[in-house]
Design a protein around this motif. Sequence first.
Motif, PDB file in Angstrom:
ATOM      1  N   ASP A   1       0.787  -1.279  -0.041  1.00 31.03           N
ATOM      2  CA  ASP A   1       0.012   0.102  -0.037  1.00 31.03           C
ATOM      3  C   ASP A   1       0.887   1.041   0.030  1.00 31.03           C
ATOM      4  N   ILE A   2       1.887   1.227   0.599  1.00 25.30           N
ATOM      5  CA  ILE A   2       2.705   2.380   0.919  1.00 25.30           C
ATOM      6  C   ILE A   2       3.410   2.614  -0.418  1.00 25.30           C
TER       7      ILE A   2
ATOM      8  N   PRO B   1       2.957   1.545  -4.258  1.00 23.01           N
ATOM      9  CA  PRO B   1       2.053   0.730  -5.284  1.00 23.01           C
ATOM     10  C   PRO B   1       2.867   0.406  -6.439  1.00 23.01           C
ATOM     11  N   ASP B   2       3.926   1.022  -6.607  1.00 25.98           N
ATOM     12  CA  ASP B   2       4.647   0.762  -7.893  1.00 25.98           C
ATOM     13  C   ASP B   2       5.519  -0.432  -7.832  1.00 25.98           C
ATOM     14  N   GLU B   3       5.951  -0.620  -6.326  1.00 25.76           N
ATOM     15  CA  GLU B   3       6.851  -1.837  -6.122  1.00 25.76           C
ATOM     16  C   GLU B   3       6.254  -3.367  -6.223  1.00 25.76           C
TER      17      GLU B   3
ATOM     18  N   GLN C   1      16.345  -3.437  -1.129  1.00 24.26           N
ATOM     19  CA  GLN C   1      15.573  -4.107  -2.277  1.00 24.26           C
ATOM     20  C   GLN C   1      14.548  -3.207  -2.826  1.00 24.26           C
ATOM     21  N   LEU C   2      14.115  -2.202  -1.850  1.00 22.40           N
ATOM     22  CA  LEU C   2      12.847  -1.279  -2.285  1.00 22.40           C
ATOM     23  C   LEU C   2      13.455   0.067  -2.242  1.00 22.40           C
ATOM     24  N   ASP C   3      12.596   0.756  -2.863  1.00 20.71           N
ATOM     25  CA  ASP C   3      12.739   2.385  -2.433  1.00 20.71           C
ATOM     26  C   ASP C   3      11.916   2.835  -1.196  1.00 20.71           C
ATOM     27  N   LEU C   4      12.629   2.440  -0.071  1.00 21.25           N
ATOM     28  CA  LEU C   4      12.079   3.035   1.225  1.00 21.25           C
ATOM     29  C   LEU C   4      12.978   3.764   1.871  1.00 21.25           C
ATOM     30  N   ASP C   5      12.510   4.883   2.381  1.00 24.62           N
ATOM     31  CA  ASP C   5      13.361   5.909   3.220  1.00 24.62           C
ATOM     32  C   ASP C   5      12.939   6.051   4.590  1.00 24.62           C
TER      33      ASP C   5
ATOM     34  N   MET D   1      10.721   8.103   5.789  1.00 27.33           N
ATOM     35  CA  MET D   1       9.439   8.607   5.580  1.00 27.33           C
ATOM     36  C   MET D   1       8.539   7.396   5.608  1.00 27.33           C
ATOM     37  N   ASP D   2       9.016   6.428   4.723  1.00 28.32           N
ATOM     38  CA  ASP D   2       8.438   5.126   4.566  1.00 28.32           C
ATOM     39  C   ASP D   2       8.432   4.284   5.713  1.00 28.32           C
TER      40      ASP D   2
END
Lengths: 81, 469
Positions: free
Chosen positions: A16-17, A19-21, A35-39, A41-42
Motif C-alpha cells: 500500500d505504501i 504501489p509501484d513496487e 530491495q525497495l525504494d524505502l526511506d 518517511m516510509d
Amino acid sequence: MTASEVRQVVIDIIADIAPDEDVTVIEDSKSLREQLDLDSMDFLDIVMELRKRHKVEVPQEDYPKLATLESCVSYLSPKMA
Amino acid sequence: MNYDCIVIGAGMSGLAAGIRLAMFDKKVVILEKHSIPGGLNSYYQRKNLDVGGVRHFDVGLHALTNFMKKGEKGKPFSKLLKQLRLSYDDFRLHPQTYSKIQFPDVSLKFSNDFALLESEVNSHFPKEMDNFLRLVETVRDFNELDLTLGYRSSRETLKQIIRDDLLTEMILCPLLIYGSAWEDDMDFAQFVIMFKSLYFEGFGRPEGGVRTIISLLMKKFEEAGGSIRFRTAVSEIKTNAKGEAIGVVASGEDLMAPIILSSIGYPETVKLTQKFPSQKVPRTGAMTFLESIFVYDQKIPLAVNDSTIVFYNNSRHYSYRPAANFFDSASAVICFPDNYETQKRIGEGTVRVTYMANYEQWKNLSRQDYELKKEVVGDSAFELVKKLAPDFQGKLVFKDIFSPLTIEKYTWHMNGTVYGSVDKTRDGTTPVPNLFIIGTDQGFLGIVGSILSGISMANLHGLMTGSEA
C-alpha cells in the motif's frame, strides 16, 4: 497470528505504501531498504499503519528491528500474538 | 467545532498535509477562502465565444518540475507518490521536448536528460567545463533538505566556482524566475533544490494540466475522510494566555485544534495571529509577475518551434527584480504547453508569456489605465512570440492577461507575491507554539516541492509528535 500471517501483514502494508513496487520478489533475509525504494518517511508509514490497522506500537528506538522482513516477523509476532 | 488539526489553505501543500493527517485518522479540516482549490497553482475558464463551450486555463503551472520516468527510485516525485499513496500513472505525465536559456549571443538547451546541458556547456563554454562539473558535484553532494540551514548567497557561492559571468547568469536565470523570493539572488539551499529539480530532473506536464493534480489530491483527501470548506476565510488565529495557537475564527465560527498548519504565506499568517512577537515579523517578498496567455486557431508547428519553455533575456546580465516601469520586457519566460504532448497536433494552440512586474505601480493605476497598461503588456508579449516563432501563420483567437493585482485578488498573497516571503521557516515552526508554516514559505519550491512541504510538515508536527493521541 502465525509467523506467515505477520509476514503478510507487513507485505500488505508495504504494497500500500509503495504501489509501484513488486512485493512478490522481496527476499526475507535481505534489507528492505536495499530491495525497495524505502526511506525514513516510509518506515514512519509502516509504523503508522501497524498502529492504525493492528494497534501495535513500535517505539522509535525499535525502528531498526524492522530492517528485514525476517526481523519484522520476529519482532512483531509476540506483539501480535 | 474541535479538530485534531486545522489546515489553512487548499493549495498543493494544504491538500497534501490534509491527506497525510486524515490518512492516519486525524480529524482534519482544510479551510479555503477561494471557491476552488489550488492556491497559486489553480485554474480558471473563459467562454469560447466562437464555437461555444469553455476554454480551460492553468494558473501558475508552466511545468511540473522534478520529472522522473516510471519506476525511478529515491526521487522527490517518487517520495510524493508513496507518501500520498498515488500511482505514477495517475499523473499522466508528458515530458518536455527540451527547454532553452536564450541570451543575446548564446543559447543553452536542457532537457530531462542532464547530458544535454553538459554538452551544451561544453560546446559554448569549453573553458568553464571543469568548473561546471565542480558545480554539479557541489550540488549533488549538498543536503538541501537539512531543515537547520541558514541563508547563504548563491551568487557568492557560484563566484567561487564559475569564472565566466555569462555562464553564471545563464544558469541562474531559470532557477531565479521559477522560484526565488529574493531579488537577484537566492538562498543556496533553494538554488540546489531548483538545480536538481530543473536541470537534473526536468519538466513534465500532466495531461489535463493542473486540474489533474488537484483532482487527484482532492479525491485522496476525501477518501481519507478529511473535510474541506470553501469560501471560508480565516479572520483570526486564536492564542491562549501562554501564547500558544489554539484555533481559528473562520467565517465567524470558532474552530479549535491543538495544531494549525498555515499555507497562506508567512507574513499573511502573522497578520491573522493575535500575539505575534513584532520583532520577528517576516518580510513580504517583492517578486511578482504578469502573464499573457494567447490562444491561436492552431498549434505552432514543431518545425517552427519545438522547444517547451524558453527563458529569454536580451542582455548578458540577468536582472531579477521588480520591473522599473510596470513590466520588464528585457526578459521573459515563454511557455509552449503544446510541446509536452508533441503527438497531439490538432486543435487550438496556446502560448504563455511571463514578465517580471512591479506591484506598487500596478496597484496605483486607475481602472482605465490598468486596462490600457495590460494591453501594452499583451502587445509586447505578442511581438516576443512572433520573434521566437517568426514563421507561424496562426491566427490569434483569444488572449488574457493577469497582473500582480489578479494574483493578489485570487490568492490573497500580499503584494501579489508568487514565491512568498524572503524569510523562510525551514522547519515550519513560528514563534507561536502549535502554529506551523507549510508551502512556499517553508521553503520547498514548485508543485512537487509544495506537496512535499505539506507532507513533511504534517509528518513532523502532526504525526510524529502527537502520535500518542
